[in-house]
Design a protein around this motif. Structure first.
Motif, PDB file in Angstrom:
ATOM      1  N   MET A   1      31.878  44.112  42.488  1.00  0.00           N
ATOM      2  CA  MET A   1      30.905  44.587  41.530  1.00  0.00           C
ATOM      3  C   MET A   1      31.499  44.485  40.138  1.00  0.00           C
ATOM      4  O   MET A   1      32.666  44.809  39.930  1.00  0.00           O
ATOM      5  N   ARG A  99      21.919  49.825  43.809  1.00  0.00           N
ATOM      6  CA  ARG A  99      21.674  48.407  43.611  1.00  0.00           C
ATOM      7  C   ARG A  99      20.893  47.862  44.811  1.00  0.00           C
ATOM      8  O   ARG A  99      21.352  47.977  45.950  1.00  0.00           O
ATOM      9  N   LYS A 102      20.496  49.917  47.989  1.00  0.00           N
ATOM     10  CA  LYS A 102      21.697  50.551  48.498  1.00  0.00           C
ATOM     11  C   LYS A 102      22.296  51.456  47.426  1.00  0.00           C
ATOM     12  O   LYS A 102      22.104  51.226  46.231  1.00  0.00           O
ATOM     13  N   TYR A 104      25.979  52.551  46.136  1.00  0.00           N
ATOM     14  CA  TYR A 104      27.390  52.214  46.211  1.00  0.00           C
ATOM     15  C   TYR A 104      28.215  53.369  45.668  1.00  0.00           C
ATOM     16  O   TYR A 104      27.929  53.892  44.585  1.00  0.00           O
ATOM     17  N   LEU A 106      32.084  54.641  44.682  1.00  0.00           N
ATOM     18  CA  LEU A 106      33.470  54.322  44.377  1.00  0.00           C
ATOM     19  C   LEU A 106      34.232  55.618  44.188  1.00  0.00           C
ATOM     20  O   LEU A 106      33.812  56.489  43.435  1.00  0.00           O
ATOM     21  N   ALA A 124      33.150  45.254  45.309  1.00  0.00           N
ATOM     22  CA  ALA A 124      32.122  45.868  46.166  1.00  0.00           C
ATOM     23  C   ALA A 124      32.402  45.646  47.644  1.00  0.00           C
ATOM     24  O   ALA A 124      31.981  46.425  48.492  1.00  0.00           O
ATOM     25  N   THR A 125      33.088  44.575  47.988  1.00  0.00           N
ATOM     26  CA  THR A 125      33.360  44.292  49.399  1.00  0.00           C
ATOM     27  C   THR A 125      34.540  45.099  49.916  1.00  0.00           C
ATOM     28  O   THR A 125      34.743  45.203  51.111  1.00  0.00           O
ATOM     29  N   PHE A 128      34.209  49.855  47.596  1.00  0.00           N
ATOM     30  CA  PHE A 128      33.020  50.694  47.616  1.00  0.00           C
ATOM     31  C   PHE A 128      32.579  51.039  49.039  1.00  0.00           C
ATOM     32  O   PHE A 128      32.679  50.219  49.945  1.00  0.00           O
ATOM     33  N   THR A 129      32.087  52.255  49.204  1.00  0.00           N
ATOM     34  CA  THR A 129      31.327  52.632  50.392  1.00  0.00           C
ATOM     35  C   THR A 129      29.856  52.516  50.019  1.00  0.00           C
ATOM     36  O   THR A 129      29.446  52.986  48.961  1.00  0.00           O
ATOM     37  N   SER A 130      29.050  51.880  50.854  1.00  0.00           N
ATOM     38  CA  SER A 130      27.630  51.726  50.528  1.00  0.00           C
ATOM     39  C   SER A 130      26.769  52.188  51.690  1.00  0.00           C
ATOM     40  O   SER A 130      27.184  52.148  52.853  1.00  0.00           O
TER      41      SER A 130
END
Length: 218
Positions: A1, A99, A102, A104, A106, A124-125, A128-130
């Protein structure tokens, strides 16, 4: 992100302790009724006593008919601030950004800067927890990753306030609240973000000061 610069939209003030509640319904004129208007902030020990739960509610007084069309504003970041050394400056933050359906999350992470401005940064991969934002009327979507659990979506407004009786007290027409009172918020909804994290991630067993802010992307 990508990195994003945010500036303070509104906040609920600093509070401290093991269990706390703070509320501010339609009391901030600059953001009243808008997508960054914070209504409630809750922080409490989780059912798992090794965890802390942080809850931010926004966009209060949504009617059921309005809730189905309500959504998180993708230009607004919700930031939970955690001071774990007693200087009333955030040592850690948990940042929540919506986004494309979802939410996200952090953090908890050391902020790149403190105060009214914040920078969002991370992969983001990886960082982050989404979670999918739960639609109105649907079963709650909850995701857990690396010990962090997250929910985002509409919920019934949990705050109880008898505004009519409050106004009567202020006007000198009543000496106190009724038991039971009349819940002004009954039947209304909020957009809610809930994050549960291990205490070990936020400073272990000591007392923390914590507050929440909504920050609009600039």
């Amino acid at each position: 992100m990508k990195k994003a610069k945010h500036i303070l939209g509104t906040s609920l003030l600093l509070v401290a302790g093991l269990f706390l509640i703070s509320a501010d319904h339609i009391d901030a004129p600059a953001v009243q009724g808008g997508s960054s208007d914070i209504t409630d902030f809750y922080a409490f020990q989780g059912e798992n006593s090794d965890n802390m739960v942080f809850v931010a509610n926004l966009q209060g007084l949504l009617s059921p008919s309005a809730t189905s069309d309500a959504s998180f504003d993708e230009s607004v970041m919700i930031e939970f601030n955690i001071d774990n050394d007693g200087d009333f400056i955030e040592d850690l933050v948990i940042q929540a950004v919506p986004r494309n359906g979802k939410m996200y999350i952090l953090g908890p992470v050391k902020p790149m800067e403190t105060g009214l401005s914040s920078t969002l940064t991370g992969d983001a991969t990886k960082d982050f927890t989404s979670v999918d934002i739960t639609a109105y009327g649907e079963n709650a979507e909850i995701i857990s990753k690396n010990g962090i659990s997250v929910f985002a979506g509409p919920r019934d407004d949990p705050f109880f306030m008898d505004f009519a009786q409050y106004n009567a007290i202020i006007a000198g027409e009543a000496s106190g609240f009724n038991n039971p009172g009349t819940d002004t918020f009954a039947g209304t909804n909020v957009m809610s973000v809930v994050v549960e994290v291990p205490k070990a991630m936020i400073g272990g067993t000591g007392t923390i000061n914590t507050w929440v802010e909504s920050k609009r992307k600039q």
